[in-house]
Design an enzyme around this catalytic site. Structure first.
Site: not given
Length: 143
Positions: A67-69
């Site tokens: 995950g990473s925005s």
């Protein structure tokens, strides 16, 4: 081009045109932010098993994402640069990653389809040339 039916059908997450392309099935999850060069499509994460491979024009099979925005921004940049995968097969939907495709579509850019397919099935597709129909049916393509 002849087709060999594999009897595999994927759930459509974001529809797109039919696609025929080689499959790059990743063996480990990846973070698009810092893991994929948005200008070239190369996998640049030094710890990723497929480092140096390119996602551009491939059926990209993702067993998972880290995950990473910012993942959606990287995917959006890949689409804009013409270096996006031809299609994305993902084990579990990742709303943040797929947002990049939604935004690209809203911008009027051609976007790859995204489909849900279990990681166990993805692994068996590695290196094969695949045809993905608009309805999510996946078959192997012969040259």
């Amino acid at each position: 081009m002849g087709l060999t039916n594999m009897g595999v059908s994927a759930e459509i997450l974001l529809p797109g045109e039919a696609v025929t392309a080689p499959c790059l099935a990743l063996t480990a999850p990846i973070s698009f932010w810092g893991g994929v060069d948005p200008r070239s499509g190369a996998i640049i994460d030094a710890r990723h098993p497929q480092r140096g491979q390119c996602v551009a024009g491939m059926v990209l099979a993702l067993p998972g994402t880290i995950g990473s925005s910012s993942a959606s921004a990287v995917l959006l940049e890949l689409v804009h640069a013409g270096k996006a995968p031809a299609a994305i097969l993902i084990a579990e939907p990742d709303a943040i990653l797929l947002l990049g495709l939604v935004v690209a579509r809203e911008m009027g850019w051609p976007t790859p389809p995204a489909l849900k397919l279990p990681a166990a099935i993805q692994a068996g597709l590695a290196g094969k040339r695949l045809s993905i129909a608009k309805d999510g049916a996946i078959s192997t393509a012969t040259p």
